[in-house]
Design a protein around this motif. Structure first.
Motif, PDB file in Angstrom:
ATOM      1  N   GLU A  66       0.861  -1.190   0.000  1.00  0.00           N
ATOM      2  CA  GLU A  66       0.000   0.000   0.000  1.00  0.00           C
ATOM      3  C   GLU A  66       0.888   1.228   0.000  1.00  0.00           C
ATOM      4  O   GLU A  66       1.857   1.299   0.745  1.00  0.00           O
ATOM      5  CB  GLU A  66      -0.926   0.018   1.223  1.00  0.00           C
ATOM      6  CG  GLU A  66      -1.965  -1.094   1.223  1.00  0.00           C
ATOM      7  CD  GLU A  66      -2.978  -0.939   2.344  1.00  0.00           C
ATOM      8  OE1 GLU A  66      -3.331   0.216   2.661  1.00  0.00           O
ATOM      9  OE2 GLU A  66      -3.394  -1.961   2.909  1.00  0.00           O
ATOM     10  N   VAL A  67       0.547   2.212  -0.846  1.00  0.00           N
ATOM     11  CA  VAL A  67       1.330   3.433  -0.986  1.00  0.00           C
ATOM     12  C   VAL A  67       0.575   4.599  -0.354  1.00  0.00           C
ATOM     13  O   VAL A  67      -0.637   4.747  -0.538  1.00  0.00           O
ATOM     14  CB  VAL A  67       1.617   3.743  -2.467  1.00  0.00           C
ATOM     15  CG1 VAL A  67       2.376   5.065  -2.610  1.00  0.00           C
ATOM     16  CG2 VAL A  67       2.413   2.604  -3.104  1.00  0.00           C
ATOM     17  N   PHE A  68       1.311   5.427   0.406  1.00  0.00           N
ATOM     18  CA  PHE A  68       0.728   6.593   1.066  1.00  0.00           C
ATOM     19  C   PHE A  68       1.518   7.829   0.639  1.00  0.00           C
ATOM     20  O   PHE A  68       2.701   7.946   0.961  1.00  0.00           O
ATOM     21  CB  PHE A  68       0.776   6.439   2.589  1.00  0.00           C
ATOM     22  CG  PHE A  68       0.124   5.181   3.092  1.00  0.00           C
ATOM     23  CD1 PHE A  68      -1.225   5.170   3.431  1.00  0.00           C
ATOM     24  CD2 PHE A  68       0.848   4.009   3.206  1.00  0.00           C
ATOM     25  CE1 PHE A  68      -1.831   4.016   3.887  1.00  0.00           C
ATOM     26  CE2 PHE A  68       0.255   2.837   3.660  1.00  0.00           C
ATOM     27  CZ  PHE A  68      -1.092   2.845   4.001  1.00  0.00           C
ATOM     28  N   GLN A  69       0.897   8.712  -0.101  1.00  0.00           N
ATOM     29  CA  GLN A  69       1.531   9.954  -0.526  1.00  0.00           C
ATOM     30  C   GLN A  69       1.258  11.013   0.540  1.00  0.00           C
ATOM     31  O   GLN A  69       0.142  11.508   0.670  1.00  0.00           O
ATOM     32  CB  GLN A  69       0.984  10.395  -1.883  1.00  0.00           C
ATOM     33  CG  GLN A  69       1.902  11.319  -2.656  1.00  0.00           C
ATOM     34  CD  GLN A  69       3.147  10.605  -3.196  1.00  0.00           C
ATOM     35  OE1 GLN A  69       3.233   9.386  -3.168  1.00  0.00           O
ATOM     36  NE2 GLN A  69       4.125  11.385  -3.648  1.00  0.00           N
ATOM     37  N   THR A  70       2.266  11.351   1.327  1.00  0.00           N
ATOM     38  CA  THR A  70       2.037  12.156   2.532  1.00  0.00           C
ATOM     39  C   THR A  70       2.809  13.466   2.565  1.00  0.00           C
ATOM     40  O   THR A  70       2.566  14.291   3.443  1.00  0.00           O
ATOM     41  CB  THR A  70       2.416  11.339   3.781  1.00  0.00           C
ATOM     42  OG1 THR A  70       3.798  10.959   3.684  1.00  0.00           O
ATOM     43  CG2 THR A  70       1.542  10.109   3.914  1.00  0.00           C
ATOM     44  N   GLY A  71       3.771  13.661   1.674  1.00  0.00           N
ATOM     45  CA  GLY A  71       4.533  14.895   1.684  1.00  0.00           C
ATOM     46  C   GLY A  71       5.970  14.714   2.152  1.00  0.00           C
ATOM     47  O   GLY A  71       6.513  13.610   2.139  1.00  0.00           O
ATOM     48  N   ARG A  72       6.580  15.807   2.587  1.00  0.00           N
ATOM     49  CA  ARG A  72       8.017  15.840   2.854  1.00  0.00           C
ATOM     50  C   ARG A  72       8.439  15.209   4.181  1.00  0.00           C
ATOM     51  O   ARG A  72       9.586  14.808   4.341  1.00  0.00           O
ATOM     52  CB  ARG A  72       8.511  17.290   2.837  1.00  0.00           C
ATOM     53  CG  ARG A  72       8.447  17.952   1.466  1.00  0.00           C
ATOM     54  CD  ARG A  72       8.946  19.382   1.544  1.00  0.00           C
ATOM     55  NE  ARG A  72       8.936  20.037   0.248  1.00  0.00           N
ATOM     56  CZ  ARG A  72       9.919  19.956  -0.640  1.00  0.00           C
ATOM     57  NH1 ARG A  72      10.994  19.247  -0.355  1.00  0.00           N
ATOM     58  NH2 ARG A  72       9.837  20.585  -1.802  1.00  0.00           N
ATOM     59  N   SER A  73       7.567  15.137   5.165  1.00  0.00           N
ATOM     60  CA  SER A  73       7.971  14.689   6.499  1.00  0.00           C
ATOM     61  C   SER A  73       8.500  13.259   6.476  1.00  0.00           C
ATOM     62  O   SER A  73       7.883  12.351   5.910  1.00  0.00           O
ATOM     63  CB  SER A  73       6.790  14.773   7.472  1.00  0.00           C
ATOM     64  OG  SER A  73       7.170  14.268   8.747  1.00  0.00           O
TER      65      SER A  73
END
Length: 262
Positions: A66-73
């Motif tokens: 499963e892929v989670f696109q969450t940003g830079r953190s």
């Protein structure tokens, strides 16, 4: 990665870094990717007693990614959690509580594990998985009951009698029989969404559940708190309740009680 006293808490992962959690019946890898994360879950057929979260040289491809696109953190929080539904204790022993007396029970509840990115709140929860398989059950009447998980008979009158596993959390319960009836315990529901998780040394313990039984036809009081003897002088909270309760609530905790006598 530096040696830690506990696997729970905050991690910082560089891009392409992989950590793998194993314990109970779960094996889950998590990888930091550009602007997000990817998880991979494997099936275990034997229970692993220890809980391990450690670096992994490669990311396992299982078909369950499963892929989670969450940003830079690049901050990851790994926290224990309680099951997603209430749990029901099914008692096959004869346990009776006389009027104006109390009973202490200690339950063993299997843990879930949660992955958060950046910070710990509902909006930043990425992934959650269980460390054991719990059977579904029904608590209450057919038309007025509710779905729950069954704990079977994983309870004892003293905590040392439980032989608690690493993938389980100790749940202390105290039942006060404030009625004029003899209470014969058969089925007891614990609303785990109202319980926080505390850590004392290596032991994980939920909030103490205090149940005030007022009679077979009355709704009793429920209170959730801590106990110095169990949680320590200064309780250390590891995971907050999914649905925190500040004050006493009213609810039914018992069902299928065999009989009451005056």
């Amino acid at each position: 990665m530096e040696k830690r006293k506990t696997i729970w808490g905050k991690y910082e992962l560089k891009n392409e870094s992989v950590l793998q959690f194993t314990g109970g019946l779960a094996s889950v890898a998590i990888k930091r990717i550009s602007y997000g994360w990817i998880t991979s879950k494997s099936v275990r057929y034997a229970t692993q007693e220890s809980l391990v979260f450690e670096p992994c040289t490669s990311f396992p491809s299982t078909g369950n990614e499963e892929v989670f696109q969450t940003g830079r953190s690049d901050v990851l929080f790994v926290l224990p959690a309680l099951p997603l539904k209430p749990v029901v204790l099914r008692n096959n022993k004869t346990i009776k509580v006389s009027p104006k007396q109390s009973l202490k029970l200690f339950l063993a509840i299997p843990l879930n594990v949660q992955f958060y990115f950046a910070q710990v709140d509902n909006e930043h929860l990425m992934y959650e998985f269980s460390l054991a398989e719990l059977s579904n059950t029904w608590f209450g009447e057919t038309d007025l009951g509710e779905p729950a998980f069954s704990l079977g008979q994983r309870f004892a009158l003293r905590p040392e009698e439980l032989d608690l596993n690493k993938h389980e959390v100790l749940c202390p319960v105290k039942i006060n029989n404030s009625s004029h009836h003899l209470l014969e315990l058969q089925r007891l529901i614990i609303r785990v969404e109202n319980l926080s998780i505390y850590q004392k040394n290596e032991l994980l313990t939920t909030s103490r559940v205090l149940i005030d039984f007022k009679g077979p036809d009355q709704i009793g009081n429920l209170n959730f708190g801590t106990d110095k003897k169990i949680h320590g002088e200064h309780p250390v909270i590891v995971a907050k309740a999914r649905n925190p309760v500040i004050k006493t609530i009213l609810d039914k905790s018992f069902h299928f009680i065999k009989h009451f006598t005056q």
